[in-house]
Design a protein around this motif. Sequence first.
Motif, PDB file in Angstrom:
ATOM      1  N   TYR A 145      48.014  24.532  51.797  1.00 44.53           N
ATOM      2  CA  TYR A 145      48.787  23.331  51.492  1.00 44.53           C
ATOM      3  C   TYR A 145      49.248  23.225  50.038  1.00 44.53           C
ATOM      4  O   TYR A 145      50.145  22.444  49.739  1.00 44.53           O
ATOM      5  CB  TYR A 145      47.975  22.082  51.860  1.00 44.53           C
ATOM      6  CG  TYR A 145      47.646  22.026  53.323  1.00 44.53           C
ATOM      7  CD1 TYR A 145      48.630  21.719  54.261  1.00 44.53           C
ATOM      8  CD2 TYR A 145      46.362  22.313  53.774  1.00 44.53           C
ATOM      9  CE1 TYR A 145      48.337  21.683  55.611  1.00 44.53           C
ATOM     10  CE2 TYR A 145      46.062  22.285  55.127  1.00 44.53           C
ATOM     11  CZ  TYR A 145      47.047  21.970  56.033  1.00 44.53           C
ATOM     12  OH  TYR A 145      46.755  21.948  57.383  1.00 44.53           O
ATOM     13  N   THR A 150      52.871  29.251  52.946  1.00 43.36           N
ATOM     14  CA  THR A 150      52.539  28.980  54.335  1.00 43.36           C
ATOM     15  C   THR A 150      53.680  28.252  55.026  1.00 43.36           C
ATOM     16  O   THR A 150      54.264  27.316  54.477  1.00 43.36           O
ATOM     17  CB  THR A 150      51.258  28.133  54.427  1.00 43.36           C
ATOM     18  OG1 THR A 150      50.229  28.747  53.657  1.00 43.36           O
ATOM     19  CG2 THR A 150      50.793  28.009  55.865  1.00 43.36           C
ATOM     20  N   ARG A 151      53.993  28.658  56.250  1.00 43.13           N
ATOM     21  CA  ARG A 151      55.070  28.019  56.992  1.00 43.13           C
ATOM     22  C   ARG A 151      54.711  26.578  57.328  1.00 43.13           C
ATOM     23  O   ARG A 151      53.548  26.240  57.546  1.00 43.13           O
ATOM     24  CB  ARG A 151      55.353  28.787  58.279  1.00 43.13           C
ATOM     25  CG  ARG A 151      55.906  30.197  58.058  1.00 43.13           C
ATOM     26  CD  ARG A 151      56.356  30.783  59.371  1.00 43.13           C
ATOM     27  NE  ARG A 151      55.281  30.739  60.372  1.00 43.13           N
ATOM     28  CZ  ARG A 151      55.479  31.008  61.665  1.00 43.13           C
ATOM     29  NH1 ARG A 151      56.691  31.320  62.105  1.00 43.13           N
ATOM     30  NH2 ARG A 151      54.458  30.959  62.501  1.00 43.13           N
ATOM     31  N   ILE A 152      55.731  25.741  57.398  1.00 47.01           N
ATOM     32  CA  ILE A 152      55.523  24.323  57.703  1.00 47.01           C
ATOM     33  C   ILE A 152      54.879  24.165  59.077  1.00 47.01           C
ATOM     34  O   ILE A 152      54.011  23.299  59.277  1.00 47.01           O
ATOM     35  CB  ILE A 152      56.864  23.563  57.633  1.00 47.01           C
ATOM     36  CG1 ILE A 152      57.395  23.580  56.201  1.00 47.01           C
ATOM     37  CG2 ILE A 152      56.688  22.124  58.132  1.00 47.01           C
ATOM     38  CD1 ILE A 152      58.732  22.886  56.033  1.00 47.01           C
ATOM     39  N   GLU A 153      55.283  24.977  60.050  1.00 47.09           N
ATOM     40  CA  GLU A 153      54.716  24.890  61.391  1.00 47.09           C
ATOM     41  C   GLU A 153      53.219  25.175  61.369  1.00 47.09           C
ATOM     42  O   GLU A 153      52.433  24.495  62.033  1.00 47.09           O
ATOM     43  CB  GLU A 153      55.423  25.871  62.333  1.00 47.09           C
ATOM     44  CG  GLU A 153      56.885  25.580  62.592  1.00 47.09           C
ATOM     45  CD  GLU A 153      57.790  26.049  61.469  1.00 47.09           C
ATOM     46  OE1 GLU A 153      57.269  26.689  60.506  1.00 47.09           O
ATOM     47  OE2 GLU A 153      59.004  25.777  61.517  1.00 47.09           O
ATOM     48  N   THR A 154      52.824  26.174  60.585  1.00 44.84           N
ATOM     49  CA  THR A 154      51.402  26.519  60.479  1.00 44.84           C
ATOM     50  C   THR A 154      50.621  25.390  59.830  1.00 44.84           C
ATOM     51  O   THR A 154      49.507  25.063  60.259  1.00 44.84           O
ATOM     52  CB  THR A 154      51.231  27.808  59.653  1.00 44.84           C
ATOM     53  OG1 THR A 154      51.995  28.860  60.247  1.00 44.84           O
ATOM     54  CG2 THR A 154      49.769  28.222  59.587  1.00 44.84           C
ATOM     55  N   ARG A 155      51.204  24.786  58.810  1.00 46.78           N
ATOM     56  CA  ARG A 155      50.535  23.653  58.162  1.00 46.78           C
ATOM     57  C   ARG A 155      50.341  22.497  59.135  1.00 46.78           C
ATOM     58  O   ARG A 155      49.273  21.883  59.184  1.00 46.78           O
ATOM     59  CB  ARG A 155      51.357  23.190  56.962  1.00 46.78           C
ATOM     60  CG  ARG A 155      51.450  24.190  55.826  1.00 46.78           C
ATOM     61  CD  ARG A 155      52.229  23.622  54.666  1.00 46.78           C
ATOM     62  NE  ARG A 155      52.318  24.561  53.556  1.00 46.78           N
ATOM     63  CZ  ARG A 155      52.839  24.270  52.373  1.00 46.78           C
ATOM     64  NH1 ARG A 155      53.327  23.060  52.155  1.00 46.78           N
ATOM     65  NH2 ARG A 155      52.868  25.175  51.408  1.00 46.78           N
ATOM     66  N   SER A 156      51.380  22.199  59.898  1.00 47.36           N
ATOM     67  CA  SER A 156      51.316  21.066  60.833  1.00 47.36           C
ATOM     68  C   SER A 156      50.264  21.297  61.907  1.00 47.36           C
ATOM     69  O   SER A 156      49.509  20.384  62.264  1.00 47.36           O
ATOM     70  CB  SER A 156      52.685  20.846  61.475  1.00 47.36           C
ATOM     71  OG  SER A 156      53.659  20.545  60.507  1.00 47.36           O
ATOM     72  N   VAL A 157      50.186  22.523  62.429  1.00 41.84           N
ATOM     73  CA  VAL A 157      49.225  22.826  63.487  1.00 41.84           C
ATOM     74  C   VAL A 157      47.796  22.715  62.972  1.00 41.84           C
ATOM     75  O   VAL A 157      46.901  22.234  63.673  1.00 41.84           O
ATOM     76  CB  VAL A 157      49.490  24.242  64.049  1.00 41.84           C
ATOM     77  CG1 VAL A 157      48.344  24.685  64.955  1.00 41.84           C
ATOM     78  CG2 VAL A 157      50.809  24.265  64.818  1.00 41.84           C
ATOM     79  N   ASN A 158      47.567  23.144  61.738  1.00 42.41           N
ATOM     80  CA  ASN A 158      46.202  23.183  61.199  1.00 42.41           C
ATOM     81  C   ASN A 158      45.783  21.897  60.489  1.00 42.41           C
ATOM     82  O   ASN A 158      44.607  21.751  60.136  1.00 42.41           O
ATOM     83  CB  ASN A 158      46.064  24.358  60.225  1.00 42.41           C
ATOM     84  CG  ASN A 158      46.033  25.699  60.932  1.00 42.41           C
ATOM     85  OD1 ASN A 158      45.011  26.121  61.444  1.00 42.41           O
ATOM     86  ND2 ASN A 158      47.181  26.370  60.981  1.00 42.41           N
TER      87      ASN A 158
END
Length: 224
Positions: A145, A150-158
Amino acid sequence: MDTMVTYRYYRQASRITIFAHIFGVIAMILMLVWLLHYREGVDLDSYDPDKIFNVHPLLMFLGVIFLSGEALMAYKTVRGERQVQKSVHFLLHLAAIILGIVGLHATFKYHDRSNLRDMYSFHSWIGIGTFCLYILQWIIGLCMYMLPYTRIETRSVNLPWHISGGRAIFCMTIVAALTGLMQKSTSLQLPFLYGESLLINFLAIFILLFGVAVDISVVLARYA
């Protein structure tokens, strides 16, 4: 054609946050009274092993409990730019880790000076385990973060895992503190209703209240 109107409800967490700060400050005052009045002070470089040990509860509470709670509330209950919130959250946790490292060093130094075994109690097990998880959580948060890779999608999922993990680790710090106070109070063999014994009990109560208030404040965050 029907139009769906979406309302955003902000739950009032500000009062809970105020109580959290009050409980935290009271706990800190009780901690200082205990260590300075009853336990003869705090000194990491002292020749007195007890004064060296006193650094441990002071810095562990100030770091991984008080500053950690402030970091959680700063991100969820204070209005501001998201990047500013993230930076404050990150730096408070970093300060907590630094204080925690010094606090752990104090207890190992105390054991060495007093010829005691390390890692022999449940408090030590849960304490070191919690601190390791705390550092791991901070490193993962830094990589995911704070760094722009890091991709935004990966951040949102985690993100739900990061939030839930942070709350769980914070609860574990409270458990570690309470078991530590119980262990210390038992080792001192204080008489029932003795002044220091009562103070330790009230200290434990206010640490617990601080933890509960912080968690409720985060769950009912006023500002998303």
